[in-house]
Scaffold this active site. Structure first.
Site, PDB file in Angstrom:
ATOM      1  N   TYR A 143      65.913  27.440  66.351  1.00 11.02           N
ATOM      2  CA  TYR A 143      65.402  28.794  65.717  1.00 11.02           C
ATOM      3  C   TYR A 143      64.081  28.914  66.403  1.00 11.02           C
ATOM      4  O   TYR A 143      63.877  30.145  66.404  1.00 11.02           O
ATOM      5  CB  TYR A 143      64.882  28.349  64.176  1.00 11.02           C
ATOM      6  CG  TYR A 143      66.178  27.933  63.201  1.00 11.02           C
ATOM      7  CD1 TYR A 143      67.344  28.334  63.429  1.00 11.02           C
ATOM      8  CD2 TYR A 143      66.035  27.480  61.871  1.00 11.02           C
ATOM      9  CE1 TYR A 143      68.634  28.497  62.679  1.00 11.02           C
ATOM     10  CE2 TYR A 143      66.850  27.285  61.201  1.00 11.02           C
ATOM     11  CZ  TYR A 143      68.248  27.833  61.368  1.00 11.02           C
ATOM     12  OH  TYR A 143      69.224  27.570  60.558  1.00 11.02           O
ATOM     13  N   LYS A 189      75.267  16.280  67.071  1.00  5.76           N
ATOM     14  CA  LYS A 189      76.531  16.618  67.327  1.00  5.76           C
ATOM     15  C   LYS A 189      76.659  16.076  68.883  1.00  5.76           C
ATOM     16  O   LYS A 189      77.004  17.010  69.797  1.00  5.76           O
ATOM     17  CB  LYS A 189      76.708  18.233  67.387  1.00  5.76           C
ATOM     18  CG  LYS A 189      77.799  18.926  67.737  1.00  5.76           C
ATOM     19  CD  LYS A 189      79.112  18.479  66.529  1.00  5.76           C
ATOM     20  CE  LYS A 189      80.448  18.963  66.859  1.00  5.76           C
ATOM     21  NZ  LYS A 189      81.347  18.477  65.948  1.00  5.76           N
ATOM     22  N   ASP A 221      79.405  17.576  61.642  1.00  3.15           N
ATOM     23  CA  ASP A 221      80.627  18.051  60.663  1.00  3.15           C
ATOM     24  C   ASP A 221      81.197  16.866  59.680  1.00  3.15           C
ATOM     25  O   ASP A 221      81.573  17.113  58.597  1.00  3.15           O
ATOM     26  CB  ASP A 221      81.909  18.500  61.745  1.00  3.15           C
ATOM     27  CG  ASP A 221      81.994  17.658  62.824  1.00  3.15           C
ATOM     28  OD1 ASP A 221      80.942  16.714  63.133  1.00  3.15           O
ATOM     29  OD2 ASP A 221      83.023  17.463  63.429  1.00  3.15           O
ATOM     30  N   ASP A 245      68.878  22.434  57.933  1.00  3.61           N
ATOM     31  CA  ASP A 245      68.915  23.523  56.911  1.00  3.61           C
ATOM     32  C   ASP A 245      70.325  23.844  56.210  1.00  3.61           C
ATOM     33  O   ASP A 245      70.206  24.001  55.256  1.00  3.61           O
ATOM     34  CB  ASP A 245      68.803  24.806  57.958  1.00  3.61           C
ATOM     35  CG  ASP A 245      68.581  26.362  57.308  1.00  3.61           C
ATOM     36  OD1 ASP A 245      68.476  26.237  56.047  1.00  3.61           O
ATOM     37  OD2 ASP A 245      68.235  27.548  57.855  1.00  3.61           O
ATOM     38  N   ASP A 249      70.703  22.572  51.981  1.00  3.52           N
ATOM     39  CA  ASP A 249      71.176  23.430  50.936  1.00  3.52           C
ATOM     40  C   ASP A 249      72.433  22.854  50.332  1.00  3.52           C
ATOM     41  O   ASP A 249      72.598  22.888  49.104  1.00  3.52           O
ATOM     42  CB  ASP A 249      71.572  24.631  51.290  1.00  3.52           C
ATOM     43  CG  ASP A 249      70.376  25.473  51.213  1.00  3.52           C
ATOM     44  OD1 ASP A 249      69.276  25.012  51.220  1.00  3.52           O
ATOM     45  OD2 ASP A 249      70.456  26.901  51.208  1.00  3.52           O
TER      46      ASP A 249
END
Ligand code: NAD
Length: 357
Positions: A143, A189, A221, A245, A249
């Protein structure tokens, strides 16, 4: 002389003012029988700040937050401001505040209340007893990484982490785990991304300082899948900005209602405590918003920013008690309600229990 804590209060837009008023009611109640005093200064941020000053994050708000011991924040945003240029939108005020204050560690605890297991879209046997913490790195990663560009025939962002950035968030996660079940699952990852391998290597180094904490690694994943398959396997989930992020959620939905979950963003000059939900313009002004996420955020503020564990425990216990006694705001009224109450009633009931504790 009693201790004094100065709180910068940002009510924000939509349901923000309604839920913050209830959180203040509760912290005032807990302060009465304590050896500390609280004082509040209100500041503008978001759409209302833009309407009045032309800036979603006025300089006065930044200064006021810097001079406070903690920031208690409601929510910002709404359709009224959706068409503004990106830097004028309410959300840009919040992003700017987080980065200006260097709030690199985002704590998102997810606890499923026994009385509300049915509220989750997952089976009750899967969610009953879930008590986990997502520790998300908040000021680095893709980001914020440079270079970034959106060009005519290509666009790119850069996922970048420095050693110091990974080390400090890893320490935060291990310290949190020491106070919990002493397990950290670092999510990355590393099978594809160099930056993730670097993240993993650095976390392994930091882990050596916490021999009592069990560290495991999971690819993002798989983590996304495991979180809905068996969320009880997790204690502290440590992860970077973009993965955090998404996972936070996802994790929040395990509890069934967005109106219940608190968060804290810390690590910089002064911590920011806020519910995870937004300004809910669809229900603003109706007195039906659930204030529990904000009241719970205020409890985190007392615990993290001021070290007032006993006061925070009182609030947490009061929340559990009202839910056990069947008090429900509209969003959770389908699950074991004996009495459906308004935002204000819910705040008053919790405040009353706290003042008797
Ligand atoms: P939202 O979280 O505001 O609302 C999503 C749904 O959950 C809505 O149906 C809403 O009524 C409900 N809800 C949210 N909080 C609730 C509560 N306390 N009690 C009962 N129900 C509740 O998300 P959204 O609708 O996508 O966004 C609305 C605005 O909020 C947008 O402008 C968005 O940018 C902003 N937003 C702000 C923050 C923040 O301030 N930190 C976070 C997310 C979204």
């Amino acid at each position: 002389m009693s201790k004094r804590y100065k709180i910068a209060v940002i009510k924000g837009d939509g349901i923000g003012p309604e839920i913050i008023d209830e959180a203040l009611k509760v912290v005032d109640a807990v302060a009465v029988n304590s050896d500390f005093e609280l004082s509040y200064e209100e500041y503008l941020m978001g759409g209302n700040a833009y309407d009045i000053t032309g800036d979603p994050l006025p300089e006065e708000t930044i200064e006021g937050c810097r001079n406070a011991d903690a920031i208690l924040f409601g929510a910002i945003g709404g359709p009224k401001w959706d068409d503004l240029p990106r830097d004028k939108r309410p959300e840009s005020g919040l992003l700017r505040l987080r980065s200006t204050l260097g709030l690199y560690a985002n704590y998102r605890p997810v606890k499923v209340y026994n009385e509300l297991v049915e509220a989750s879209t997952l089976k009750s046997e899967v969610v009953k007893g879930v008590d986990l913490l997502v520790m998300r790195e908040l000021t680095g990663g893709i980001y914020f990484g440079e270079p970034r560009a959106n060009e005519e025939d290509r666009a790119y962002n850069t996922m970048l982490y420095t050693k110091a950035e990974v080390e400090r968030i890893a320490h935060e996660a291990f310290k949190a785990a020491m106070k919990r079940k002493r397990r950290v699952c670092s999510v990355d990852k590393a099978n594809v991304l160099e930056v993730s391998q670097f993240w993993r290597d650095t976390v392994i180094e930091v882990a050596k300082e916490y021999p009592d904490v069990v560290l495991e690694h999971m690819y993002i994943d798989n983590a996304a899948m495991q979180l809905v398959r068996d969320p009880k396997q997790f204690d502290v989930i440590l992860t970077g900005n973009i993965f955090g992020d998404i996972l936070s959620d996802e994790a929040s939905m395990i509890s069934g209602s967005i109106g219940l979950l608190p968060s804290a963003s810390i690590g910089g000059e002064v911590g920011l405590y806020e519910p995870i939900h937004g300004s809910a313009p669809d229900i603003a002004g109706q007195g039906i918003a659930n204030p529990i996420a904000t009241i719970s955020s205020a409890s985190m503020m007392l615990r993290f920013a001021f070290g007032e564990e006993e006061a925070a425990d009182k609030i947490d216990r009061a929340i559990e008690m009202v839910l056990r006694d069947g008090y429900r705001t509209k969003d959770i009224s389908a699950y074991g309600a004996k009495e459906v109450c308004s935002t204000q009633e819910m705040g008053s009931i919790i405040a009353e229990i706290v003042s008797r504790a």
